[in-house]
Write a protein that holds these residues in place. Structure first.
Motif, short mmCIF file in Angstrom:
data_model
loop_
_atom_site.label_atom_id
_atom_site.label_comp_id
_atom_site.label_asym_id
_atom_site.label_seq_id
_atom_site.Cartn_x
_atom_site.Cartn_y
_atom_site.Cartn_z
N UNK A 78 0.88 -1.21 0.10
CA UNK A 78 -0.06 0.07 0.00
C UNK A 78 1.17 1.12 0.12
N UNK A 79 0.41 2.24 -0.66
CA UNK A 79 0.95 3.78 -0.52
C UNK A 79 -0.01 4.43 0.07
N UNK A 80 0.79 5.33 1.28
CA UNK A 80 -0.12 6.07 2.24
C UNK A 80 0.30 7.47 1.57
N UNK A 81 -0.55 8.63 1.72
CA UNK A 81 -0.24 9.73 1.22
C UNK A 81 -0.89 11.02 2.26
N UNK A 82 0.17 11.86 2.51
CA UNK A 82 -0.24 12.82 3.32
C UNK A 82 -0.26 13.85 2.83
N UNK A 83 -1.07 14.78 2.57
CA UNK A 83 -1.24 16.14 2.02
C UNK A 83 -1.26 17.13 3.18
N UNK A 84 -0.65 18.27 3.09
CA UNK A 84 -0.40 19.26 3.83
C UNK A 84 -1.09 20.55 3.39
N UNK A 85 -1.57 21.56 3.96
CA UNK A 85 -1.96 22.84 3.46
C UNK A 85 -1.78 23.79 4.82
N UNK A 86 -1.49 25.09 4.35
CA UNK A 86 -1.07 26.04 5.26
C UNK A 86 0.39 25.85 5.56
N UNK A 87 1.11 26.86 6.04
CA UNK A 87 2.46 26.71 6.53
C UNK A 87 3.32 26.46 5.20
N UNK A 88 4.80 26.52 5.67
CA UNK A 88 5.53 26.11 4.52
C UNK A 88 6.13 24.85 4.48
N UNK A 89 5.47 23.79 3.67
CA UNK A 89 5.66 22.42 3.83
C UNK A 89 7.34 22.10 3.74
N UNK A 90 7.86 22.83 2.86
CA UNK A 90 9.33 22.23 2.83
C UNK A 90 10.35 22.72 4.06
N UNK A 91 9.52 23.26 4.97
CA UNK A 91 10.59 23.74 6.29
C UNK A 91 10.03 22.62 7.22
N UNK B 296 6.44 18.75 12.26
CA UNK B 296 7.13 19.67 13.03
C UNK B 296 8.24 20.73 12.52
N UNK B 297 8.35 21.84 12.83
CA UNK B 297 9.48 22.84 12.56
C UNK B 297 10.76 22.32 13.54
N UNK B 298 11.71 21.79 12.91
CA UNK B 298 12.79 21.34 14.05
C UNK B 298 14.34 21.76 13.58
N UNK B 299 14.61 22.51 14.16
CA UNK B 299 16.40 22.80 13.73
C UNK B 299 17.07 21.37 13.99
N UNK B 300 18.35 21.50 13.14
CA UNK B 300 19.15 20.49 13.29
C UNK B 300 18.89 19.58 12.26
#
Length: 126
Positions: free
Chosen positions: A18-31, A99-103
Protein backbone atom coordinates in the motif's frame (compact mmCIF):
# COMPACT_ATOMS: atom_id res chain seq x y z
CA UNK A 1 -0.74 26.32 11.14
CA UNK A 2 -0.55 23.15 9.08
CA UNK A 3 -3.42 20.83 8.28
CA UNK A 4 -2.57 17.24 7.37
CA UNK A 5 -4.83 14.77 5.58
CA UNK A 6 -3.85 11.14 5.13
CA UNK A 7 -5.20 8.84 2.44
CA UNK A 8 -4.42 5.49 0.87
CA UNK A 9 -5.28 3.12 3.66
CA UNK A 10 -7.33 -0.01 3.14
CA UNK A 11 -7.46 -3.77 3.37
CA UNK A 12 -4.64 -5.81 1.88
CA UNK A 13 -3.46 -9.40 2.13
CA UNK A 14 -0.22 -10.28 3.85
CA UNK A 15 2.69 -9.78 1.48
CA UNK A 16 0.90 -7.02 -0.36
CA UNK A 17 1.65 -3.32 -0.68
CA UNK A 18 0.00 0.00 0.00
CA UNK A 19 1.08 3.60 -0.44
CA UNK A 20 -0.12 6.16 2.04
CA UNK A 21 -0.19 9.85 1.24
CA UNK A 22 -0.27 12.83 3.55
CA UNK A 23 -1.18 16.14 1.97
CA UNK A 24 -0.45 19.35 3.82
CA UNK A 25 -2.12 22.73 3.59
CA UNK A 26 -1.08 25.93 5.28
CA UNK A 27 2.43 26.67 6.44
CA UNK A 28 5.59 26.16 4.43
CA UNK A 29 5.74 22.44 3.78
CA UNK A 30 9.40 22.39 2.80
CA UNK A 31 10.29 23.70 6.25
CA UNK A 32 8.72 20.81 8.14
CA UNK A 33 10.10 17.52 9.30
CA UNK A 34 7.49 14.88 8.48
CA UNK A 35 6.85 11.65 10.30
CA UNK A 36 4.61 8.61 10.17
CA UNK A 37 3.31 6.89 13.28
CA UNK A 38 0.83 4.08 13.82
CA UNK A 39 -1.46 2.85 16.54
CA UNK A 40 -2.77 -0.68 16.74
CA UNK A 41 -5.84 -1.55 18.83
CA UNK A 42 -4.98 -1.63 22.50
CA UNK A 43 -1.47 -0.34 21.93
CA UNK A 44 0.29 2.98 22.19
CA UNK A 45 1.08 5.00 19.12
CA UNK A 46 4.53 4.13 17.77
CA UNK A 47 7.06 5.67 15.45
CA UNK A 48 7.25 4.32 11.90
CA UNK A 49 9.46 6.63 9.81
CA UNK A 50 10.58 10.21 9.45
CA UNK A 51 12.03 12.40 6.73
CA UNK A 52 13.84 15.70 7.02
CA UNK A 53 12.91 18.81 5.12
CA UNK A 54 14.91 18.24 1.93
CA UNK A 55 13.95 14.58 1.66
CA UNK A 56 17.55 13.40 1.73
CA UNK A 57 17.62 12.19 5.32
CA UNK A 58 15.26 9.42 6.41
CA UNK A 59 15.03 7.17 9.43
CA UNK A 60 12.95 4.08 10.19
CA UNK A 61 11.77 1.99 13.08
CA UNK A 62 13.45 -1.40 13.17
CA UNK A 63 10.11 -3.08 12.52
CA UNK A 64 9.66 -1.27 9.20
CA UNK A 65 13.20 -0.92 7.94
CA UNK A 66 13.67 -2.57 4.57
CA UNK A 67 9.94 -2.86 3.93
CA UNK A 68 8.68 0.73 4.19
CA UNK A 69 9.94 3.79 2.35
CA UNK A 70 9.16 7.37 3.31
CA UNK A 71 9.44 10.11 0.73
CA UNK A 72 8.18 13.61 0.07
CA UNK A 73 7.36 15.92 -2.80
CA UNK A 74 7.73 19.47 -1.55
CA UNK A 75 6.18 20.91 -4.69
CA UNK A 76 3.03 18.88 -4.04
CA UNK A 77 3.17 19.42 -0.27
CA UNK A 78 2.82 15.69 0.19
CA UNK A 79 4.68 12.99 2.04
CA UNK A 80 4.32 9.31 1.22
CA UNK A 81 4.78 6.00 2.95
CA UNK A 82 5.30 3.09 0.58
CA UNK A 83 4.62 -0.13 2.47
CA UNK A 84 5.73 -3.44 0.97
CA UNK A 85 5.73 -7.00 2.27
CA UNK A 86 2.96 -6.11 4.67
CA UNK A 87 2.33 -8.30 7.69
CA UNK A 88 -0.76 -8.71 9.87
CA UNK A 89 1.14 -6.98 12.67
CA UNK A 90 1.29 -3.85 10.51
CA UNK A 91 -2.46 -3.46 11.02
CA UNK A 92 -3.05 -0.07 12.64
CA UNK A 93 -4.28 3.45 12.14
CA UNK A 94 -1.47 5.35 10.46
CA UNK A 95 -0.91 9.02 11.22
CA UNK A 96 1.31 11.59 9.62
CA UNK A 97 2.80 14.39 11.66
CA UNK A 98 4.78 17.57 11.10
CA UNK A 99 7.09 19.82 13.05
CA UNK A 100 9.54 22.62 12.44
CA UNK A 101 12.76 21.41 14.01
CA UNK A 102 16.28 22.76 13.75
CA UNK A 103 19.20 20.42 13.36
CA UNK A 104 19.93 17.42 11.17
CA UNK A 105 18.97 14.36 13.20
CA UNK A 106 15.81 12.27 12.94
CA UNK A 107 12.72 13.25 14.93
CA UNK A 108 11.26 10.05 16.33
CA UNK A 109 9.38 10.98 19.49
CA UNK A 110 5.64 11.48 19.27
CA UNK A 111 5.75 14.40 21.68
CA UNK A 112 8.18 16.29 19.44
CA UNK A 113 5.62 16.64 16.65
CA UNK A 114 3.27 19.61 16.61
CA UNK A 115 0.74 18.84 13.87
CA UNK A 116 -1.16 15.61 13.25
CA UNK A 117 -3.50 14.21 10.67
CA UNK A 118 -6.68 12.32 11.45
CA UNK A 119 -5.25 8.93 10.52
CA UNK A 120 -5.99 6.28 7.93
CA UNK A 121 -6.75 2.63 8.67
CA UNK A 122 -4.49 -0.09 7.31
CA UNK A 123 -5.65 -3.67 7.75
CA UNK A 124 -3.48 -6.60 6.70
CA UNK A 125 -5.20 -9.97 6.53
CA UNK A 126 -3.35 -13.24 6.98
Amino acid sequence: QVQLVESGGGLVQAGGSLRLSCEASGGTFSGYVMGWFRQAPGKEREFVATIRESGISTYYADSTKGRFTISRDNAKKTTYLQMNSLKPEDTAVYYCAAVVRAGLGPVVRERDYEYWGQGTQVTVSS
